[in-house]
Design a protein around this motif. Structure first.
Motif, short mmCIF file in Angstrom:
data_model
loop_
_atom_site.label_atom_id
_atom_site.label_comp_id
_atom_site.label_asym_id
_atom_site.label_seq_id
_atom_site.Cartn_x
_atom_site.Cartn_y
_atom_site.Cartn_z
N ILE A 320 1.14 -1.35 0.00
CA ILE A 320 -0.28 -0.10 -0.27
C ILE A 320 0.89 1.64 -0.07
CG2 ILE A 320 -1.26 1.47 0.61
CD1 ILE A 320 -2.77 -1.88 2.31
N ILE A 324 0.62 3.89 -2.96
CA ILE A 324 0.27 5.83 -2.29
C ILE A 324 1.35 6.72 -2.06
CG2 ILE A 324 -1.74 4.95 -1.47
CD1 ILE A 324 -0.44 5.45 1.61
N SER A 325 2.67 6.46 -2.28
CA SER A 325 4.26 7.35 -1.97
C SER A 325 3.87 8.44 -3.10
CB SER A 325 4.90 6.90 -1.55
OG SER A 325 5.28 5.66 -0.51
N LEU A 327 2.05 9.57 -4.84
CA LEU A 327 0.56 10.93 -5.12
C LEU A 327 0.95 11.52 -3.85
CD1 LEU A 327 -2.64 7.86 -5.80
CD2 LEU A 327 -0.84 10.29 -7.57
N GLU A 328 1.03 10.69 -2.58
CA GLU A 328 1.81 11.98 -1.40
C GLU A 328 2.43 12.54 -1.74
OE1 GLU A 328 0.82 8.58 2.34
OE2 GLU A 328 2.59 9.40 1.59
N LEU A 333 -2.70 12.79 -2.34
CA LEU A 333 -2.88 12.67 -1.54
C LEU A 333 -2.00 13.12 0.49
CD1 LEU A 333 -2.44 8.55 -2.49
CD2 LEU A 333 -4.58 10.37 -2.37
N LYS A 335 -0.32 12.67 3.41
CA LYS A 335 0.22 11.71 3.77
C LYS A 335 0.56 10.88 5.04
CE LYS A 335 5.53 13.66 2.26
NZ LYS A 335 6.47 14.73 2.32
N CYS A 360 -5.41 0.18 -4.21
CA CYS A 360 -5.94 0.32 -2.52
C CYS A 360 -6.95 1.51 -2.36
CB CYS A 360 -4.70 -0.06 -2.04
SG CYS A 360 -3.68 1.44 -1.55
N ALA A 361 -7.61 1.72 -1.51
CA ALA A 361 -8.81 2.56 -0.74
C ALA A 361 -9.50 1.99 0.17
CB ALA A 361 -9.77 2.54 -2.52
N ALA A 376 -7.05 6.96 -0.20
CA ALA A 376 -6.39 6.80 0.17
C ALA A 376 -6.30 6.15 -1.71
CB ALA A 376 -5.54 6.41 0.42
N SER A 378 -5.89 4.07 -4.76
CA SER A 378 -4.87 4.66 -5.85
C SER A 378 -4.71 3.13 -6.57
CB SER A 378 -3.38 4.54 -4.70
OG SER A 378 -1.98 4.30 -5.78
#
Length: 379
Positions: A320, A324-325, A327-328, A333, A335, A360-361, A376, A378
């Motif tokens: 995960i 998401i990293s 996009l953070e 997203l 952090k 993931c979401a 989250a 992604s």
């Protein structure tokens, strides 16, 4: 100066593309190391000018630690040998009726194909992908057979069915890092020789070895839907449904070949083979693209779920975070620390493909407000 800068940019793009591809392939290189693959290709492939590329790719698999069993066909070579003898060979139910007197011609054709394959696998020419490959090829009487017999009033004579595959002998050769080459010829306990279908030999060999993958290299473009779009993944029920829905065209050679291979794929899955891949011989590098890229290049048939939606567990945190990293970092997203993800993991749902988290979401529910928030997300 402008030209020099453009060349530098182009080189950087090429280098980054190569590095990205290599990094994305790394999980598959690790996953396939030590696994047993049974690869089938027909006699048509052996005669094609592109066969050298397939041999090079097989050698590369061996260098990456894959245990390889090759099964070859010889239909066009047998046909040519019989034509030379002015013999017309008959077929029934997509099987050659092998007369007793024609068996020497079959043996000669199969033997020539086997020696041609062994010669190409033995090449170690400098400045080629085979340089330093040092592949050892082993072939032998690994398959015992019995007569196919009389079916629907037709005597198939020296055409046979598999009786047994000597899996222990093959495994010992694989353990010694040899490539095992199996021909479509079987021997009876009484010393008779039978002509076998290469597809059946490959399927039964994969089942007997509990192979991780069976790869069927096809002459056509693979398994497609009614609109001609390639189907990348089929589970066992979907494969059986395809066979049932495409049983109406018995005169189309491509449809017959696809049905034959898909039938064998379903049989292999029922027999315990984890995955069967149907690849087109017309695509250069199809073998590497199928095994070492996420989406593959052909049709994969599996008895298990290859991709699915499920609730996340604590073991999914790493996957995960990797999703998401980026996009953070872009500010898309909010952090989240690993500790926060661990606290919220029960709210997460993931899509897993081939053991990797690809989406993931999280869903946070607020009962008092009768509302919920998706977070989250992604892919």
């Amino acid at each position: 100066e402008c030209s020099t800068e453009i060349n530098k940019v182009n080189n950087n793009i090429k280098n980054n593309s190569h590095v990205d591809w290599f990094r994305q392939s790394a999980p598959y290189i690790h996953a396939h190391r030590g696994r047993t693959l049974v690869i089938l290709f027909g006699g048509e492939a052996v005669e094609d000018s592109s066969f050298a590329h397939l041999i090079h790719d097989i050698a590369l698999l061996g260098s990456l630690g894959v245990r390889i069993v090759l099964v070859h066909g010889a239909r066009p070579q047998i046909e040519r040998q019989l034509t030379t003898l002015k013999v017309k060979s008959e077929f029934a139910d997509n099987r050659r009726i092998t007369l007793h007197e024609n068996m020497p011609a079959v043996e000669q054709a199969v033997g020539q194909v086997r020696m041609s394959i062994e010669a190409q696998l033995s090449m170690g020419l400098p400045n080629t992908p085979m340089a330093g490959a040092a592949l050892r090829v082993v072939s032998g009487n690994f398959v015992t057979a019995r007569p196919y017999g009389i079916r629907n009033g037709i005597d198939y004579c020296q055409t046979g069915n598999l009786r047994n595959v000597d899996a222990d002998a093959i495994k010992q050769h694989l353990k010694n890092n040899n490539v095992v080459l199996v021909s479509p010829i079987g021997y009876s306990p009484s010393g008779e020789i039978f002509n076998l279908r290469a597809e059946d030999v490959a399927t039964e060999t994969a089942i007997a070895l509990h192979a991780d993958n069976l790869i069927l290299v096809m002459e056509n473009n693979g398994v497609t839907d009614r609109e001609g779009k390639l189907l990348h993944q089929l589970n066992l029920p979907q494969a059986e449904a395809w066979l049932e829905n495409h049983n109406d065209n018995k005169d189309d050679a491509n449809n017959i070949e696809t049905q034959t291979h898909l039938n064998n794929a379903a049989q292999a899955c029922r027999g315990g083979v984890r995955r069967v891949h149907l690849l087109s011989r017309q695509v250069d590098g199809a073998l590497l693209l199928e095994l070492y890229t996420r989406d593959g290049n052909g049709t994969m048939v599996t008895a298990e779920n290859y991709e699915g939606l499920r609730h996340a567990t604590i073991d999914d945190i790493g996957g995960i975070m990797e999703l998401i990293s980026p996009l953070e970092q872009q500010g898309v997203l909010v952090k989240r620390s690993r500790e926060q993800l661990e606290l919220d993991i029960n709210n997460f749902t993931v899509i897993e493909r081939d053991g990797m988290i690809i989406a993931c979401a999280a869903l946070f529910v607020f009962p008092d407000e009768q509302a919920a928030e998706i977070a989250a997300l992604s892919v």
